[in-house]
Design an enzyme around this catalytic site. Structure first.
Site, PDB file in Angstrom:
ATOM      1  CG  LEU A  19      18.905  67.995  35.729  1.00  0.00           C
ATOM      2  CD1 LEU A  19      19.958  68.361  34.461  1.00  0.00           C
ATOM      3  CD2 LEU A  19      18.761  66.504  35.605  1.00  0.00           C
ATOM      4  CE  LYS A 117       1.991  58.293  41.714  1.00  0.00           C
ATOM      5  NZ  LYS A 117       2.630  59.418  42.697  1.00  0.00           N
ATOM      6  CB  ILE A 442      -8.221  68.755  40.219  1.00  0.00           C
ATOM      7  CG1 ILE A 442      -8.429  67.807  38.948  1.00  0.00           C
ATOM      8  CG2 ILE A 442      -7.943  67.685  41.197  1.00  0.00           C
ATOM      9  CD1 ILE A 442      -9.850  67.126  39.300  1.00  0.00           C
ATOM     10  CB  SER A 444      -3.881  73.845  42.704  1.00  0.00           C
ATOM     11  OG  SER A 444      -3.775  72.777  41.647  1.00  0.00           O
ATOM     12  CD  GLU A 495      -5.928  73.360  46.265  1.00  0.00           C
ATOM     13  OE1 GLU A 495      -4.750  72.953  46.351  1.00  0.00           O
ATOM     14  OE2 GLU A 495      -6.526  72.489  46.035  1.00  0.00           O
ATOM     15  CB  CYS A 527      11.786  68.489  42.927  1.00  0.00           C
ATOM     16  SG  CYS A 527      12.827  68.261  41.387  1.00  0.00           S
ATOM     17  CD  GLU A 616       2.759  57.274  45.692  1.00  0.00           C
ATOM     18  OE1 GLU A 616       3.741  57.503  46.568  1.00  0.00           O
ATOM     19  OE2 GLU A 616       2.395  58.117  44.925  1.00  0.00           O
ATOM     20  CG  HIS A 706       0.948  66.060  34.451  1.00  0.00           C
ATOM     21  ND1 HIS A 706      -0.450  65.445  34.544  1.00  0.00           N
ATOM     22  CD2 HIS A 706       1.244  66.066  35.827  1.00  0.00           C
ATOM     23  CE1 HIS A 706      -0.785  65.197  36.073  1.00  0.00           C
ATOM     24  NE2 HIS A 706       0.320  65.796  36.474  1.00  0.00           N
TER      25      HIS A 706
END
EC number: 2.1.1.14
Length: 768
Positions: A19, A117, A442, A444, A495, A527, A616, A706
């Protein structure tokens, strides 16, 4: 005959992330929407048939989503903000993707919905926006279409819906501080759910699962009445034709169980992993309504270890002392675990036998259900029960005495950094000589196909380590040069050598195991593949020092070392179940502490220790926050950095979280600088920072990484001025809200150029 079995939800990304791949290909223009739909249909059919073959009685439908189940629910209820409706897309999937990712193109320029979250998981949901223009009505046929799709395959499914109470409690009104649960809104939402229940009854649905995980949280005044008023309007729509299962998970509902039990639900799903003791006590105290079935959530949907059948059977037996109507269920959706252990041939058989992913959990569920109705003699003769018990008898892995000795030798002084932060800040400003509103990222930078391919070549033995190192050094050189050219103040090495911020460290620590394909959905098509904590953790050799030292040698700018903190490593791994989370975190803290001190020795003056996942795993009930979590999580972070020099500046970073209620605890981490992911939260964290007299310097994210859209210089400048209204200018850092690994270079560098230009413009105005 065995107990009724029910699966709360199943992973949707596919065994090989089919997917994810097809949707991302569509976003890039490399395939059609029809192909996306066809792949989705194939996956749904495969997953339903798998569950049918495993003997599951109540197989979920409508648990599938292209992006997020909360987003699907918002669309079902027509909770679609005007900015997305104005885009006037021809296909509903396009509207869904714009709400999830934002949109920048010929139809307009809109930001994405906020993202948070999902309770204490590493899954993220889109926050629905309800305002005065929202017209609540039934707006989608998705739940009915998927039920009929399964029915055409000969499978009668149990449709799954996120409940109205949870939906409303997680929604927000962007025009107000709080969403007003006025009678009109509540009635409108309840009316849609009643209409859905009635339509399902017409279609021949036998069971509907309505998820209300928000019930496991502390209740505010009016919450119970809100819940009761919603279901007073929804449940009559059953008309005796369909059963409704109220499903709860991630904790207990002991404080409202009596109320729920009296409302006439046909089934009540209880989490007997995370809410075991309280839920059992509530059932024993208040009993179970005569026509209600208790769905015993005994199969853990949050971890990958094998189920202990003896424990699960004991829980089912305890319920059977109260009621004969007991079904066996997963404790939560299996969305949060990988697809299958099949194909994980990198794990030895005697290791792999300890794990159960989603497919294996189906078998566990069926076996527990059969055993639950077996006689004592049948249980004694059961090969399945004996084989399962053998997994838990004896020692799975030997303890490391060196790790135990080191933890035993810790003293209170190891958790306190000297001197006090205010004194350190003076020394650091002098040593680092940074401008007002220093700019940084931040950590990466985008990982291109070439970077990923080079890592794969090394893994397959197609190139030498020397060739790989040379390639990575070239990537670092180019990244540093570009950062210098656009004018960032504190640089990072990018990174490029890291596949994942947790897995990379796990691969370089003793005590971890790794999988090939154990992917789980984090948000949208993103993912992650968490490592497994198998044994005691320690550091064998330096991990990042060589790369950071090389990067510092290539620039006169300050270079920031990049580490992942112990709490985040644990929270984003599959933790052990044989020792406590506190014990595992202390082991990790000592390993990362060694790395911090080696970076300092190598001349790295700024070291970032990411605790992206600190919030979290905060318990869902406030009374548990400190004694069950913060009282050991915060000291673990302090243990990592307590031994560095006063002039070494310690940064940390936190992701998608709500920090307002633990802001003093975050300050107590005693970092020198913290960057928050704040851009999707409308910078509400600034009020908490201001009200708490926050001592740590901070960089609330000034744009959302994002989303692929590029923020303008003016947009970022406006954001900076918003920040300065609430924070002392000398304590403000300017940065994106998260790492840039998953973005493309085409949007990353223009965004950073605008960030630097905005910071310089504000500095210039402040200097006048």
């Amino acid at each position: 005959m065995s107990a009724l079995t029910s699966v709360s939800g199943f992973p949707r990304i596919g065994q090989n992330r089919e997917l994810k791949k097809i949707i991302e290909a569509y976003w890039k223009g490399n395939t059609t929407l029809d192909e996306v739909r066809a792949t989705a249909k194939e996956l749904r059919a495969k997953h339903w048939k798998l569950q049918q073959a495993a003997g599951i009685d109540l197989i979920p439908s409508n648990d599938f989503s292209y992006y997020d189940q909360m987003l699907d629910t918002a669309i079902l209820l027509n909770v679609i903000p005007q900015r997305y409706q104005r885009l006037a897309f021809e296909n509903p999937e396009e509207t869904l993707f714009a709400m999830g990712r934002g949109y920048q193109g010929e139809k307009g320029d809109v930001t994405a919905l906020p993202m948070k979250k999902w309770f204490t998981t590493n899954y993220h949901y889109l926050v629905p926006e309800i305002d005065s223009a929202t017209d609540i009505k039934l707006n989608s046929t998705k739940p009915f279409d998927e039920f009929n799709e399964a029915k055409a395959l000969g499978i009668t499914t149990k449709p799954v819906l996120i409940g109205p109470y949870t939906f409303l409690k997680l929604a927000r009104n962007p025009q107000a501080e709080e969403l007003d649960y006025d009678k009109g809104l509540v009635n409108a939402v309840a009316a849609v759910y009643a209409e859905v229940v009635a339509k399902f009854a017409e279609l021949g649905v036998q069971w509907i699962q309505i998820d209300e995980p928000y019930l496991v949280l502390d209740k505010e005044p009016g919450d119970v009445e809100l819940f009761k008023s919603l279901y007073a309007k929804i449940l009559p729509a059953r008309e005796g034709k369909v059963k409704v299962l109220l499903n709860t998970y991630f904790g207990h509902i002991a404080d409202v169980y009596e109320t729920v039990n009296l409302l006439g639900f046909d089934g009540i799903g209880l989490d007997l992993n995370e809410g075991k003791d309280e839920n059992l006590a509530a059932v024993e105290k208040y009993g179970v309504a005569e026509k209600t079935t208790i769905f015993a959530g005994v199969i853990n949907g949050r971890n990958i270890w094998r189920n202990n059948y003896a424990v699960s059977l004991g829980l089912v037996d305890a319920l059977k002392q109260v009621t004969a109507n007991v079904a066996v269920s997963t404790a939560s959706s299996l969305l949060h675990v990988p697809f299958s252990t099949e194909g994980e041939d990198g794990l030895a058989d005697d290791v792999r036998k300890h794990f159960a992913f989603a497919v294996q959990k189906l078998d566990e569920l069926h076996e527990v259900a059969v055993l639950a109705d077996a006689s004592d003699d049948e249980k004694k003769a059961s090969a399945e029960l004996a084989a399962n018990q053998a997994l838990f008898d004896g020692t799975r892995v030997a303890a490391d005495p060196a790790v135990a000795k080191r933890i035993a030798s810790l003293t209170d002084a190891d958790f306190v950094r000297q001197p006090a932060r205010a004194e350190r800040q003076k020394e650091q400003r002098e040593a680092l000589n940074l401008p007002l509103l220093p700019t940084t990222t931040i950590g990466s930078f985008p990982q291109t196909k070439e970077v990923r391919a080079e890592r794969a070549k090394l893994r397959k033995g197609e190139i030498t380590k020397a060739e790989y190192d040379e390639f990575m050094k070239n990537q670092i050189d180019a990244c540093i040069k570009h950062q210098e050219e656009i004018g960032l103040d504190v640089l990072v090495h990018g990174e490029f050598e890291r596949n994942d911020m947790v897995e990379y460290f796990g691969q370089n620590l003793n005590g971890f195991l790794f999988t090939k394909n154990a992917w789980v959905q984090s948000y949208g098509t993103r993912c992650v593949k968490p490592p497994i904590v198998w044994g005691d953790v320690s550091r064998a050799n330096p991990i990042t020092v060589e790369w950071s030292a090389y990067a510092q040698s290539r620039t006169d700018h300050v270079m920031k070392g990049m580490l992942t903190g112990p709490v985040t490593i644990l929270n984003w791994s599959w933790p052990r179940e044989d020792i406590t989370h506190e014990q595992q975190t202390q082991q990790l803290a000592l390993a990362i502490r060694d790395e911090v001190l080696d970076l300092e020795k190598a001349g790295i003056k700024v070291i970032q220790i990411d605790e992206a996942a600190l919030r979290e795993k905060l318990p869902l009930r406030k009374t548990d926050w400190h004694k069950k979590y913060l009282d050991w999580a915060i000291p673990a972070f302090r243990l990592v950095h307590s031994a560095v020099k006063p002039t070494t500046q310690i940064h940390t970073h936190m992701c998608y979280s709500e920090f307002n209620d633990i802001i003093k605890d975050i300050d107590a981490m005693d970092a020198d600088v913290i960057s928050f992911e704040a851009s999707r939260g409308d910078l509400v964290v600034l009020d908490a920072i201001h009200d708490a007299n926050f001592e740590t310097e901070a960089g609330p994210g000034v744009y959302d990484i994002h989303s692929p859209r590029i923020p303008s210089e003016q947009e970022i400048e406006d954001r900076i001025y918003e920040i300065l209204k609430k924070m002392d200018v000398e304590k403000v850092w300017i940065n994106p809200d998260c790492g840039l690994k998953t973005r493309g270079n085409a949007e990353t560098w223009p965004s950073l150029e605008n960030l630097v230009a905005a910071a310089k413009a504000v500095r210039a105005k402040l200097a006048k």
